[in-house]
Design an enzyme around this catalytic site. Structure first.
Site, PDB file in Angstrom:
ATOM      1  N   SER A   1     -27.434 -27.411 -14.754  1.00  0.00           N
ATOM      2  CA  SER A   1     -26.018 -27.108 -15.696  1.00  0.00           C
ATOM      3  C   SER A   1     -24.993 -28.014 -15.201  1.00  0.00           C
ATOM      4  O   SER A   1     -24.803 -28.455 -14.191  1.00  0.00           O
ATOM      5  CB  SER A   1     -25.653 -25.725 -15.614  1.00  0.00           C
ATOM      6  N   LYS A   2     -23.857 -27.971 -16.004  1.00  0.00           N
ATOM      7  CA  LYS A   2     -22.556 -28.629 -16.105  1.00  0.00           C
ATOM      8  C   LYS A   2     -22.091 -28.245 -14.563  1.00  0.00           C
ATOM      9  O   LYS A   2     -21.668 -29.125 -13.945  1.00  0.00           O
ATOM     10  CB  LYS A   2     -21.689 -28.401 -17.190  1.00  0.00           C
ATOM     11  N   ARG A   3     -22.227 -26.951 -14.350  1.00  0.00           N
ATOM     12  CA  ARG A   3     -21.491 -26.607 -12.852  1.00  0.00           C
ATOM     13  C   ARG A   3     -22.283 -27.219 -11.807  1.00  0.00           C
ATOM     14  O   ARG A   3     -21.565 -27.358 -10.814  1.00  0.00           O
ATOM     15  CB  ARG A   3     -21.750 -25.113 -13.008  1.00  0.00           C
TER      16      ARG A   3
ATOM     17  N   GLY B   1     -23.275 -30.162 -11.599  1.00  0.00           N
ATOM     18  CA  GLY B   1     -22.606 -31.535 -11.556  1.00  0.00           C
ATOM     19  C   GLY B   1     -21.498 -31.236 -10.758  1.00  0.00           C
ATOM     20  O   GLY B   1     -21.166 -32.197 -10.096  1.00  0.00           O
TER      21      GLY B   1
ATOM     22  N   GLU C   1      -9.988 -30.468 -20.189  1.00  0.00           N
ATOM     23  CA  GLU C   1     -11.018 -30.453 -19.067  1.00  0.00           C
ATOM     24  C   GLU C   1     -11.793 -31.738 -19.063  1.00  0.00           C
ATOM     25  O   GLU C   1     -12.514 -31.874 -20.364  1.00  0.00           O
ATOM     26  CB  GLU C   1     -11.958 -29.283 -18.829  1.00  0.00           C
TER      27      GLU C   1
END
Ligand code: GLU
Length: 512
Positions: free
Chosen positions: A264-266, A268, A287
C-alpha cells in the site's frame, strides 16, 4: 484459427497509478508484443464520484515513462474509439434492457432503507447480507411485483436499477491461464447491479460490454478482480457472447516487503520507497507522494524489476531489456502466489542499469544537478567523476551527493575515522606526503601518486595501511569512496597539496 491478440489495460482514473497497476499494464504490453497483438488503453471512468482530475494524464505519462506503448487509446484513437467510458455512456444501457427482456436481469425498486433492512434481517439470522437468488424474492423488484405495478412505476419515473438474475445453484466454471480451472457456485454470488438508477452502467457491465465490443482476446488483470470473474462469465453467457469470451489471467498481488498483505501507499511512506511511478501531488490536501522517476530510477530498471515481481523466466537470469522481456514472457510462468516487494532489489536493479549506461549519458543526466549544487566543472571532468563513482552508488544522483569532494574541499572530516586512524604522528606524515607529492609533475598519473606514497612509507618505515585512510580523509573528508589514486590524480596536484595542508591544520589527534 486463433483470434488476433488484443489486450487492454483498463484503469479507473481515481488517483495516481499504483506500481502494481504499472505491472499489470506491463504484462499486458509484453503479452501483446510477444504475440504481435494490440495493446489498448481504456479509461474506466463511469464512476464520476471517484473521478480525480489529472489522474488520466498521470496514467498516460507513467506508461510512457516505463516504456509501455499503447496502440489504441484516448490519445491515439483507434477503430473502437472512444476509449474513455464516460464518452461511451450511451452504449451500455441497451444491453441491460436486453437482458431484462430475455429474463436474465430484472428491475429493482428498493430504496436505501429497504436494502438496509434486508441486510440487518439477514445478518440477524447469520446469513450473508446479499441481494441474491433467495433474498431477491422478498424485495421490491420485477420478479416479485405484479407486471402492471412494475410498468406503472417505470412510467411514473420511479428510480430503479437493473440487476443480473443469477441462478440459484449452478457451477460457474472458467479457465484462468495462471490459476487453472476456477469453479464457483452461483449460490455464492449476488445479483450485482448492472445499470444504476442514473442510467450509468456499473463497472461490471461497462467492462464486459467494452471487452466484447473491442474484441479483447485476453483479460490480464490483478487478482483483486478474480471474485468478479464468475459474474463476468455469466454476463458473457447471458449476452450470447460466450464463444468470444476472452481468456482470463489474474495476476498475483504485489505484497508488502514483509509478505503479509497488499503493498500500500502507507508501506512506501513507512519504508521509504515510492509506490507510484511518478511523483503525485494530491490537489485537495497538497500531500506529495514520491515517484520512481523523481527518485532517480531508470525507467528500464523499473520495468525490469516489475517484470520479475510475479513472473519467472525459465533460467535464473535477472537482467532483461524490454525486447528481451517480450521475447521471454509467458503467462504460464506467472506465479499464483503473491510477489513480495523488495526495496533492496529495486536498488540493485537501478545500480545494474547505472553500470550499463554510457558514461556520457550519466554525466549529462547529473549535470543539471551539479550546476544546481553550485559546482562548475567541465564535461570531461564530470565524466571522469562518473567513471570513478558509478560503481559505488545505486543512483546517478548520488554521484554528486556522495562525491562532493571532487568539486570542493572537505569542510569537515568524518569524526569516527579521525578517532580511529589519526594518530599523534599522522599530521606529520601527511605533511611529509604533501612534500613528496609536490615533487611530482602537475599532471601526475594515479600510478605516480601511488608510487610516491609508497616510497614515502618505505623511507619512514610505516605501513601503507597506517596512512592510506588518513590520506583519503585529508583529501575527501571521508573514510571510504572512489579509488583513491585516480581521485587524487583527477582533483589535481595543486588542489591536493592545498587539501593536505588544510587537513593537517584542521585535524588534531584526539585521545580515544
Ligand atoms: N477499472 C478496473 C480497474 O480499475 C479494471 C479491472 C479490469 O481490468 O477488468 O482496475
Amino acid at each position: 484459427m486463433s483470434r488476433p491478440v488484443r489486450v487492454r489495460f483498463a484503469p479507473s482514473p481515481t488517483g495516481p497509478l499504483h506500481i502494481g497497476g504499472v505491472r499489470t499494464a506491463l504484462y499486458n504490453f509484453l503479452f501483446a508484443r510477444k504475440h504481435s497483438g494490440t495493446m489498448i488503453l481504456r479509461i474506466e471512468d463511469t464512476d464520476q464520484n471517484r473521478f480525480v482530475p489529472g489522474a488520466e494524464a498521470y496514467i498516460i505519462e507513467a506508461l510512457k515513462w516505463v516504456g509501455i506503448e499503447i496502440e489504441e487509446g484516448p490519445e491515439n484513437g483507434g477503430p473502437h474509439a472512444p476509449y474513455r467510458q464516460s464518452e461511451r455512456k450511451g452504449m451500455y444501457a441497451q444491453y441491460a434492457y436486453d437482458l431484462v427482456e430475455r429474463g436474465f436481469a430484472y428491475y429493482a425498486f428498493d430504496t436505501e432503507e429497504d436494502l438496509e433492512q434486508m441486510r440487518k434481517r439477514l445478518e440477524a439470522s447469520q446469513m450473508q447480507p446479499a441481494y441474491d437468488s433467495i433474498s431477491r424474492m422478498s424485495m421490491k423488484n420485477s420478479l416479485t411485483l405484479p407486471a402492471d405495478d412494475v410498468k406503472a412505476r417505470i412510467d411514473s419515473g420511479a428510480p430503479y436499477v437493473i440487476r443480473i438474475k443469477l441462478p440459484r445453484k449452478e457451477e460457474v466454471r472458467f479457465h484462468d491461464s495462471i490459476r487453472g480451472w476456477v469453479t464457483v457456485n452461483s449460490a455464492q454470488l449476488d445479483d450485482k447491479v448492472l445499470l444504476k438508477s442514473d442510467g450509468m452502467p456499473t463497472y461490471h457491465l461497462a467492462n464486459v460490454v467494452d471487452d466484447y465490443l473491442m474484441g479483447i482476446s485476453h483479460v490480464i488483470r490483478g487478482e483483486e478482480w478474480l471474485p468478479s470473474a464468475p459474474l463476468h462469465v455469466m454476463l458473457y453467457r447471458y449476452l450470447g457472447w460466450e464463444e468470444v469470451m476472452p481468456v482470463f489471467a489474474h495476476l498475483p498481488l504485489l505484497l508488502k516487503p514483509e509478505g503479509n498483505g497488499k503493498l500500500s501507499k502507507r508501506d512506501g511512506d513507512r519504508l521509504g520507497f515510492p509506490v507510484f511511478p511518478l511523483q503525485w501531488t494530491d490537489s485537495k490536501t497538497g500531500e506529495v507522494s514520491s515517484g520512481y522517476r523523481e527518485s532517480g530510477y531508470f525507467p528500464d530498471a523499473v520495468a525490469n524489476m516489475l517484470a520479475l515481481l510475479g513472473w519467472h523466466p525459465s533460467d535464473n537470469r535477472e537482467l532483461f531489456s524490454m525486447d528481451e522481456l517480450i521475447e521471454a514472457f509467458s503467462l504460464e510462468k506467472v506465479s499464483k502466489s503473491g510477489a513480495k516487494f523488495d526495496v533492496q532489489k529495486a536498488y540493485w536493479f537501478n545500480q545494474q542499469y547505472l553500470q550499463q549506461e554510457s558514461t556520457a549519458e550519466v554525466a549529462a543526466m547529473i549535470k543539471p544537478q551539479m550546476m544546481a549544487t553550485g559546482y562548475n566543472a567541465s564535461d570531461a571532468y564530470l565524466e571522469q567523476v562518473v567513471v570513478l563513482m558509478r560503481e559505488k552508488v545505486q543512483f546517478a544522483k548520488d554521484i554528486i551527493t556522495e562525491g562532493t569532494y571532487f568539486f570542493e574541499e572537505p569542510e569537515n572530516y568524518d569524526a569516527d575515522v579521525v578517532a580511529k586512524k589519526w594518530k599523534p604522528e599522522t599530521g606529520e606524515h601527511i605533511n611529509g606526503i604533501r612534500l613528496q607529492f609536490a615533487e611530482l609533475s602537475e599532471t601526475a598519473s594515479a600510478a605516480e601518486y601511488e608510487n610516491s606514497f609508497k616510497t614515502y612509507c618505505e623511507e619512514k618505515g610505516v605501513k601503507t595501511g597506517e596512512l592510506l585512510q588518513p590520506l583519503r580523509l585529508a583529501v575527501s573528508g571521508k573514510g571510504a569512496g572512489a579509488p583513491i589514486w585516480e581521485t587524487i590524480a583527477l582533483i589535481g596536484k595543486q588542489n591536493i597539496l592545498q587539501r593536505l595542508e588544510n587537513a593537517v591544520g584542521k585535524i588534531s589527534f584526539s585521545k580515544p
